[in-house]
Design an enzyme around this catalytic site. Structure first.
Site, PDB file in Angstrom:
ATOM      1  N   GLU A  81     -47.387  52.624   4.439  1.00  0.00           N
ATOM      2  CA  GLU A  81     -46.546  53.043   3.326  1.00  0.00           C
ATOM      3  C   GLU A  81     -47.311  52.881   2.026  1.00  0.00           C
ATOM      4  OE1 GLU A  81     -42.255  52.098   1.102  1.00  0.00           O
ATOM      5  OE2 GLU A  81     -43.183  50.555   2.359  1.00  0.00           O
ATOM      6  N   HIS A 125     -40.161  42.031  -1.996  1.00  0.00           N
ATOM      7  CA  HIS A 125     -40.481  41.527  -0.662  1.00  0.00           C
ATOM      8  C   HIS A 125     -41.991  41.504  -0.436  1.00  0.00           C
ATOM      9  CE1 HIS A 125     -40.355  45.860  -0.286  1.00  0.00           C
ATOM     10  NE2 HIS A 125     -40.521  45.905   1.011  1.00  0.00           N
ATOM     11  N   HIS A 148     -35.588  53.722  -1.862  1.00  0.00           N
ATOM     12  CA  HIS A 148     -34.779  52.804  -1.073  1.00  0.00           C
ATOM     13  C   HIS A 148     -33.643  52.252  -1.925  1.00  0.00           C
ATOM     14  CE1 HIS A 148     -38.114  53.005   1.666  1.00  0.00           C
ATOM     15  NE2 HIS A 148     -38.930  52.375   0.839  1.00  0.00           N
ATOM     16  N   HIS A 169     -44.714  48.580   9.600  1.00  0.00           N
ATOM     17  CA  HIS A 169     -45.680  49.181   8.677  1.00  0.00           C
ATOM     18  C   HIS A 169     -46.302  48.123   7.767  1.00  0.00           C
ATOM     19  CE1 HIS A 169     -42.055  49.382   5.957  1.00  0.00           C
ATOM     20  NE2 HIS A 169     -42.942  49.107   5.031  1.00  0.00           N
ATOM     21  N   TYR A 193     -44.139  57.226   3.675  1.00  0.00           N
ATOM     22  CA  TYR A 193     -44.559  56.682   4.964  1.00  0.00           C
ATOM     23  C   TYR A 193     -45.367  57.717   5.731  1.00  0.00           C
ATOM     24  CZ  TYR A 193     -40.968  53.156   4.097  1.00  0.00           C
ATOM     25  OH  TYR A 193     -40.210  52.158   3.551  1.00  0.00           O
TER      26      TYR A 193
END
Length: 304
Positions: free
Chosen positions: A262, A197, A243, A211, A252
């Site tokens: 992050e 991503h 994750h 974030h 974080y």
């Protein structure tokens, strides 16, 4: 359509510019490139462009704008036409008009409520190393010293609508999503760089900033970052953890103004013909925090 390459930069509001600059330069370990009375420009040590983080002095904290790097000038014209065809006004800015180092820029407000900039030709300043027989890295790195920006995570009321806009108008590819029991998206993850991503959306208020993430090379760098947070008294929000969605690992924490950062590593390579992964609402805990298997409620609600 060729065009957007990756996340370029984030413009972040901070009430105390001196404190914000000290944090991002000395704790996070970004490189200060330039400063004006109202703004500071920083980058990861291995980034060649003028900046990837802009700190803007403001009474409030949060995100002013996010930007994506565009491959060539012709792409800007094509992208402007597509955004305007979607009913969204676009302004065009010449190099330097939006501040030091800025390139030719398209600017518009996305359906999520965020100001988006599409940029070609930002000033190149190099990474401090020669192009002939360079060392692995420069001397004098401090703090967490991430080499580059990685992704940005935003919030909006209509995740489906934001996802459709970035996918259908800007040609992002959705890699993963979290679906509510009623079929609506709680979160979506989209890319242009083949990573898991470059941008993601989580259900929440329009225009909210969750974030910005910086890339590091491995899990040991996350441990070093956690040690750095503890040494400097920085508030850790979550992690180091993994994750389920994206299969990445992250830590974080918050800057002094309250903006979440992050450090991120891992994940996988996504090709344009790959199918997105879907997580259900019942498994959202594992999707966000795979090891714990349950949500930290503040992670879903705290934003700037």
């Amino acid at each position: 359509m060729p065009g957007i390459l990756r996340l370029s930069h984030a413009d972040i509001r901070v009430p105390d510019l001196d404190l914000g600059l000290a944090y991002y330069a000395e704790v996070v370990g970004l490189v200060e490139v330039e400063r004006t009375a109202e703004r500071a420009y920083l980058k990861g040590w291995d980034e060649h462009q003028h900046h990837s983080i802009v700190l803007t002095k403001s009474p409030t904290y949060g995100l002013d704008a996010l930007g994506f790097k565009v491959e060539n000038p012709d792409n800007l014209d094509a992208l402007a036409a597509r955004v305007e065809a979607a009913g969204i006004p676009v302004t065009r800015h010449e190099p330097g008009e939006l501040g030091p180092g800025s390139g030719t820029t398209l600017r518009f407000r996305a359906p999520s409520g965020h100001i988006v900039e599409l940029v070609h030709g930002m000033t190149q300043v190099g990474n401090g190393m020669p192009l002939l027989n360079p060392p692995i890295g420069p001397d004098g790195l401090v703090g967490m010293h991430p080499p580059r920006i990685d992704h940005i995570f935003l919030m909006c009321e209509d995740v489906n609508g934001a996802t459709d806009f970035f996918r259908d108008v800007l040609d992002f590819r959705m890699t993963e999503q979290i679906l509510a029991d009623d079929g609506y998206q709680l979160a979506s993850f989209l890319e242009r760089s083949h990573s898991t991503h470059d941008i993601a959306f989580l259900t929440g208020p329009d225009g909210a900033f969750h974030h910005v993430a910086f890339w590091v090379d491995d899990w040991n760098e996350l441990r070093h970052a956690a040690d750095t947070c503890a040494y400097h008294g920085i508030s850790v929000d979550a992690g180091p953890t993994r994750h389920g969605a994206t299969r990445g690992c992250g830590l974080y924490f918050f800057d002094p103004a309250g903006n979440r950062n992050e450090l991120y590593t891992g994940g996988y390579w996504f090709d344009p013909d790959d199918e997105p992964t879907t997580w259900t609402e019942s498994e959202i805990g594992r999707a966000i925090f795979y090891y714990q298997g349950k949500l930290n409620p503040a992670f879903m609600t705290v934003h700037s």
